[in-house]
Motif scaffolding. Structure first.
Motif, PDB file in Angstrom:
ATOM      1  N   ARG A   1     -20.238 -38.688 -24.222  1.00 28.41           N
ATOM      2  CA  ARG A   1     -20.968 -37.580 -23.819  1.00 28.41           C
ATOM      3  C   ARG A   1     -22.255 -37.666 -22.788  1.00 28.41           C
ATOM      4  N   LYS A   2     -21.804 -38.513 -21.803  1.00 27.06           N
ATOM      5  CA  LYS A   2     -23.084 -38.727 -20.845  1.00 27.06           C
ATOM      6  C   LYS A   2     -22.630 -37.773 -19.562  1.00 27.06           C
ATOM      7  N   TYR A   3     -23.984 -37.566 -18.864  1.00 28.38           N
ATOM      8  CA  TYR A   3     -23.996 -37.028 -17.697  1.00 28.38           C
ATOM      9  C   TYR A   3     -24.416 -38.002 -16.592  1.00 28.38           C
ATOM     10  N   PHE A   4     -23.451 -38.256 -15.474  1.00 30.52           N
ATOM     11  CA  PHE A   4     -23.570 -39.324 -14.472  1.00 30.52           C
ATOM     12  C   PHE A   4     -23.531 -39.140 -13.106  1.00 30.52           C
TER      13      PHE A   4
ATOM     14  N   GLU B   1     -25.424  -9.406 -15.250  1.00 33.47           N
ATOM     15  CA  GLU B   1     -25.920  -8.127 -15.837  1.00 33.47           C
ATOM     16  C   GLU B   1     -26.876  -8.586 -16.653  1.00 33.47           C
ATOM     17  N   SER B   2     -26.900  -9.649 -17.535  1.00 32.06           N
ATOM     18  CA  SER B   2     -27.809  -9.651 -18.599  1.00 32.06           C
ATOM     19  C   SER B   2     -28.916 -10.823 -18.674  1.00 32.06           C
ATOM     20  N   THR B   3     -29.068 -11.502 -17.732  1.00 33.41           N
ATOM     21  CA  THR B   3     -29.672 -12.863 -17.625  1.00 33.41           C
ATOM     22  C   THR B   3     -30.647 -12.759 -16.334  1.00 33.41           C
ATOM     23  N   SER B   4     -31.581 -13.579 -16.432  1.00 28.84           N
ATOM     24  CA  SER B   4     -32.579 -13.817 -15.188  1.00 28.84           C
ATOM     25  C   SER B   4     -31.786 -14.864 -14.378  1.00 28.84           C
ATOM     26  N   PRO B   5     -31.919 -14.585 -13.107  1.00 28.65           N
ATOM     27  CA  PRO B   5     -31.372 -15.473 -12.115  1.00 28.65           C
ATOM     28  C   PRO B   5     -31.832 -17.040 -12.417  1.00 28.65           C
ATOM     29  N   SER B   6     -32.834 -17.152 -12.791  1.00 29.95           N
ATOM     30  CA  SER B   6     -33.535 -18.632 -12.929  1.00 29.95           C
ATOM     31  C   SER B   6     -32.581 -19.246 -14.116  1.00 29.95           C
ATOM     32  N   GLU B   7     -31.896 -18.579 -14.921  1.00 25.43           N
ATOM     33  CA  GLU B   7     -30.961 -19.176 -16.175  1.00 25.43           C
ATOM     34  C   GLU B   7     -29.571 -18.925 -16.057  1.00 25.43           C
ATOM     35  N   TYR B   8     -29.023 -18.230 -14.764  1.00 28.32           N
ATOM     36  CA  TYR B   8     -27.656 -18.139 -14.424  1.00 28.32           C
ATOM     37  C   TYR B   8     -26.528 -19.361 -15.094  1.00 28.32           C
ATOM     38  N   ILE B   9     -27.040 -20.739 -14.524  1.00 32.33           N
ATOM     39  CA  ILE B   9     -26.028 -21.640 -14.808  1.00 32.33           C
ATOM     40  C   ILE B   9     -26.179 -21.986 -15.741  1.00 32.33           C
ATOM     41  N   THR B  10     -27.256 -21.969 -16.815  1.00 35.19           N
ATOM     42  CA  THR B  10     -27.338 -22.646 -18.232  1.00 35.19           C
ATOM     43  C   THR B  10     -26.769 -21.759 -19.113  1.00 35.19           C
ATOM     44  N   VAL B  11     -26.760 -20.240 -18.769  1.00 31.46           N
ATOM     45  CA  VAL B  11     -26.465 -19.243 -19.620  1.00 31.46           C
ATOM     46  C   VAL B  11     -24.743 -19.169 -19.391  1.00 31.46           C
ATOM     47  N   TYR B  12     -24.428 -19.327 -18.357  1.00 30.77           N
ATOM     48  CA  TYR B  12     -23.036 -19.329 -17.905  1.00 30.77           C
ATOM     49  C   TYR B  12     -22.219 -20.407 -18.372  1.00 30.77           C
ATOM     50  N   LEU B  13     -22.731 -21.584 -18.287  1.00 29.89           N
ATOM     51  CA  LEU B  13     -22.000 -22.766 -18.903  1.00 29.89           C
ATOM     52  C   LEU B  13     -22.047 -22.555 -20.541  1.00 29.89           C
ATOM     53  N   ARG B  14     -22.939 -22.232 -21.103  1.00 31.78           N
ATOM     54  CA  ARG B  14     -23.099 -22.021 -22.715  1.00 31.78           C
ATOM     55  C   ARG B  14     -22.350 -21.245 -22.944  1.00 31.78           C
ATOM     56  N   ARG B  15     -21.932 -20.078 -22.421  1.00 28.57           N
ATOM     57  CA  ARG B  15     -20.967 -18.919 -22.801  1.00 28.57           C
ATOM     58  C   ARG B  15     -19.597 -19.431 -22.561  1.00 28.57           C
ATOM     59  N   LEU B  16     -19.377 -20.067 -21.381  1.00 25.89           N
ATOM     60  CA  LEU B  16     -17.930 -20.453 -20.927  1.00 25.89           C
ATOM     61  C   LEU B  16     -17.560 -21.446 -22.109  1.00 25.89           C
TER      62      LEU B  16
ATOM     63  N   ASP C   1     -28.878 -30.815 -24.688  1.00 21.43           N
ATOM     64  CA  ASP C   1     -28.762 -31.113 -26.057  1.00 21.43           C
ATOM     65  C   ASP C   1     -28.043 -30.099 -26.881  1.00 21.43           C
ATOM     66  N   GLU C   2     -27.251 -29.304 -26.014  1.00 23.51           N
ATOM     67  CA  GLU C   2     -26.325 -28.443 -26.866  1.00 23.51           C
ATOM     68  C   GLU C   2     -25.073 -28.929 -26.715  1.00 23.51           C
ATOM     69  N   ARG C   3     -24.935 -29.882 -25.901  1.00 16.40           N
ATOM     70  CA  ARG C   3     -23.177 -30.421 -25.773  1.00 16.40           C
ATOM     71  C   ARG C   3     -22.711 -31.035 -27.041  1.00 16.40           C
ATOM     72  N   PRO C   4     -21.398 -31.011 -27.313  1.00 15.52           N
ATOM     73  CA  PRO C   4     -20.431 -30.266 -26.408  1.00 15.52           C
ATOM     74  C   PRO C   4     -19.982 -28.996 -26.818  1.00 15.52           C
ATOM     75  N   ALA C   5     -20.473 -28.273 -28.013  1.00 16.63           N
ATOM     76  CA  ALA C   5     -19.899 -27.144 -28.585  1.00 16.63           C
ATOM     77  C   ALA C   5     -20.573 -26.076 -27.671  1.00 16.63           C
ATOM     78  N   HIS C   6     -21.689 -26.138 -27.137  1.00 16.57           N
ATOM     79  CA  HIS C   6     -22.062 -25.071 -26.694  1.00 16.57           C
ATOM     80  C   HIS C   6     -22.667 -25.307 -25.078  1.00 16.57           C
ATOM     81  N   PHE C   7     -22.238 -26.495 -24.374  1.00 16.92           N
ATOM     82  CA  PHE C   7     -22.550 -26.935 -23.146  1.00 16.92           C
ATOM     83  C   PHE C   7     -21.550 -27.948 -22.822  1.00 16.92           C
TER      84      PHE C   7
END
Length: 457
Positions: free
Chosen positions: A40-43, A120-135, A170-176
Motif C-alpha cells: 500500500r505504498k505511494y511511489f 456540486e457539494s465540495t470546496s474546489p480545494s478538496e475536489y481530488i481528495t473527496v472524489y477519490l474517497r467516494r470513488l 491514511d484512509e487507504r485502501p477502503a476509502h482511498f
C-alpha cells in the motif's frame, strides 16, 4: 482487415500490433512494483522524456486489471499545465480526466456521475481528495491510480494536487487508493515549486508520503538487437553485424533515438524500402545525420532545456572539456536535474549521454552564428567534390587566430567558445557536399592533429 506492417515507433506509447517493441513489463522490476502495491505504498516512477514511461504504465495497468484483484486506472494530467496556478481549475481537470479513464475500466458511467456530485457539494480545494474517497467507496476492489506527467503541473496547482492526495493517505485502501504511482521526468523530491506568492517549497515537503523512487532505464545492447531483429524477422531485411556497435555508440540505448534511427534507415530512406537491401554502417551514419539536421520534437525539447541557467552551469564545463574535478564545483541538485533530463550521465568525469546528443548540443548552440558565417567552398573541394579536410581545418585555424575573441563573446557558453566556433563553421562546409563516412573518420583525425594544439595555445 488489411494487416498493417509494423514499424519503429517515434511518437507516443507503443501499440504492439503496429510497432516493433520491447515488452514494457520486462523494462521494469515487476516484482518490486507488485511488492510496493501490496504494501500500500505511494511511489514515483521517473525517467527522461520519450523513454517509455507511459508505455510501461499502460502495460502495468492492463496486466493488473487482467488479474481481477484491483482496479488500475491511468490518467495523464499534462493538459492541466495550461491552467498553471489556477489550482481549482486544475483540480477539476484532474477528477474529470480520471473519471473518463475510470469509466473505460469499469464500463459504466458511475465515475462521471460522481464528478457532478463532488463539484456540486465540495470546496474546489478538496475536489481530488473527496472524489477519490467516494470513488473507492463505490468500488468492489481496491483502486490503483497511475498519474502520468505530474511534473507538467506548476506552482500552486502542483502543490494542490500533491497535498490533496496526501490528505487521504491514511484512509487507504477502503476509502482511498491502495497505491498511487506519480510518473514524470524527475523525482518528486527534486521539484522546486514556486508559489503565486513567490514562496518556494520542495516536492518532498508537499508529498512526504512517497516511499520509493524508481527510475526507468535505457535499452540494453541486447534489447537494441532484439528490437532491430524484429524488423528482420518481419521483412527479411538484414542489418550488418557491425551496425549494432554503431547504434549503441550513437544512442547508448535512449529509446527514442534507437527507434528514430531504425525508422530513418528502414522507412524514411526510400531506397531501403527495398527489403532485399542490407543495412550497413554508412546508412546508420546517414540516418544519424538526418535526425540531427531535421530537429524533430525530441531534439527541440532537448535544445530548449539548454537555455535554462541550471543546465548551462553543468553543460558549459562539459563542453569546455574541463577535467573531472569540475563536478566538485557544481551543485549536486543541478547535476541531478540535468541527469534527470537525460542530457548527461554521472561518469567520471560527467559527460553528455550519447554521441547524438554530443553532436546536437554544440550544433544548436551555434545555429544563429552559423547563419552569419560565409564560406566560399570551391577552394577546399577535391576534384571528386569531396572535402579536403586539411585545407578546411588549416583555414579555420587562421580564422580562429584572427577573429576568435570577437566571435566567442557572442556565444552563451563562452567557456566552450573555441569548440563552438569550430562547430559553427563545419556544417556550412559539409552541407550538401559529398561527405562520406570515411570523410567523418578523417575529419575526427584532422581535428585532433590541427585543432588541439590551437585550443591549448
Amino acid at each position: 482487415m488489411t494487416r498493417v506492417p509494423k514499424f519503429f515507433n517515434t511518437a507516443g506509447p507503443i501499440q504492439p500490433d503496429i510497432h516493433y517493441n520491447i515488452d514494457p513489463l520486462t523494462r521494469i522490476d515487476l516484482e518490486e512494483l507488485e511488492s510496493l502495491i501490496y504494501q500500500r505504498k505511494y511511489f514515483v516512477l521517473h525517467a527522461p522524456r520519450q523513454t517509455g514511461k507511459t508505455s510501461c504504465l499502460l502495460a502495468l495497468r492492463d496486466y493488473l486489471n487482467a488479474r481481477g484483484e484491483f482496479y488500475a486506472v491511468y490518467v495523464n494530467v499534462e493538459a492541466g499545465q495550461a491552467s498553471r496556478n489556477l489550482k481549482d481549475e486544475v483540480s477539476r481537470h484532474v477528477i474529470g480526466s480520471l473519471a473518463e479513464r475510470m469509466r473505460l475500466v469499469i464500463q459504466n458511467d458511475m465515475p462521471l456521475e460522481l464528478v457532478r456530485e463532488v463539484v456540486e457539494s465540495t470546496s474546489p480545494s478538496e475536489y481530488i481528495t473527496v472524489y477519490l474517497r467516494r470513488l473507492c467507496e463505490s468500488l468492489d476492489r481496491p483502486l490503483l491510480v497511475f498519474i502520468d506527467e505530474i511534473d507538467a503541473l506548476v506552482g500552486d496547482s502542483l502543490v494542490g494536487v500533491l497535498r490533496q492526495i496526501r490528505a487521504g493517505y491514511d484512509e487507504r485502501p477502503a476509502h482511498f487508493p491502495q497505491s498511487i504511482i506519480l510518473c514524470g521526468v524527475r523525482d518528486v523530491r527534486d521539484y522546486r515549486i514556486v508559489l503565486s506568492n513567490q514562496d518556494i517549497i520542495t516536492g518532498g515537503s508537499a508529498f512526504n508520503i512517497k516511499s520509493e523512487s524508481l527510475r526507468l532505464g535505457n535499452f540494453t545492447r541486447e534489447e537494441i538487437r532484439e528490437l532491430y531483429l524484429q524488423h528482420t524477422a518481419a521483412t527479411g531485411q538484414e542489418f550488418d553485424e557491425s551496425c549494432f556497435p554503431m547504434i549503441w555508440t550513437a544512442t547508448e540505448g535512449q529509446p527514442w533515438l534507437v527507434n528514430a534511427l531504425g525508422y530513418e534507415v528502414t522507412s524514411r530512406m526510400k531506397e531501403n524500402r527495398d527489403r532485399s537491401i542490407r543495412i550497413i554502417p554508412e546508412m546508420i551514419y546517414r540516418a544519424q545525420e538526418q535526425i540531427i539536421y531535421r530537429r524533430d520534437t525530441h531534439i527541440d525539447i532537448l535544445i530548449d532545456k539548454l537555455r535554462e541557467e541550471r543546465v548551462r552551469r553543468v553543460i558549459g564545463p562539459i563542453l569546455a572539456n574541463e577535467d573531472g574535478e569540475v563536478e566538485a564545483h557544481l551543485q549536486d541538485d543541478d547535476i541531478q536535474y540535468v541527469v534527470d533530463m537525460g542530457l548527461i550521465v554521472r561518469d567520471k568525469p560527467l559527460r553528455v549521454s550519447n554521441a547524438i546528443y554530443k553532436e546536437i548540443i554544440p550544433r544548436e548552440l551555434t545555429w544563429a552564428r552559423q547563419q552569419t558565417l560565409i564560406q566560399q567552398s570551391a577552394w577546399y573541394m577535391n576534384p571528386d567534390n569531396s572535402i579536403n579536410m586539411e585545407k578546411l581545418l588549416l583555414d579555420f585555424q587562421q580564422f580562429f587566430r584572427e577573429n576568435a575573441d570577437s566571435w566567442i563573446e557572442r556565444f552563451d557558453y563562452k567557456e566552450s567558445g573555441p569548440q563552438l566556433l569550430l562547430q559553427a563553421s563545419l556544417p556550412l562546409a559539409v552541407e550538401g557536399r559529398n561527405f562520406t563516412f570515411m570523410d567523418a573518420i578523417h575529419f575526427i583525425f584532422v581535428v585532433w592533429i590541427v585543432f588541439l594544439p590551437l585550443s591549448l595555445s
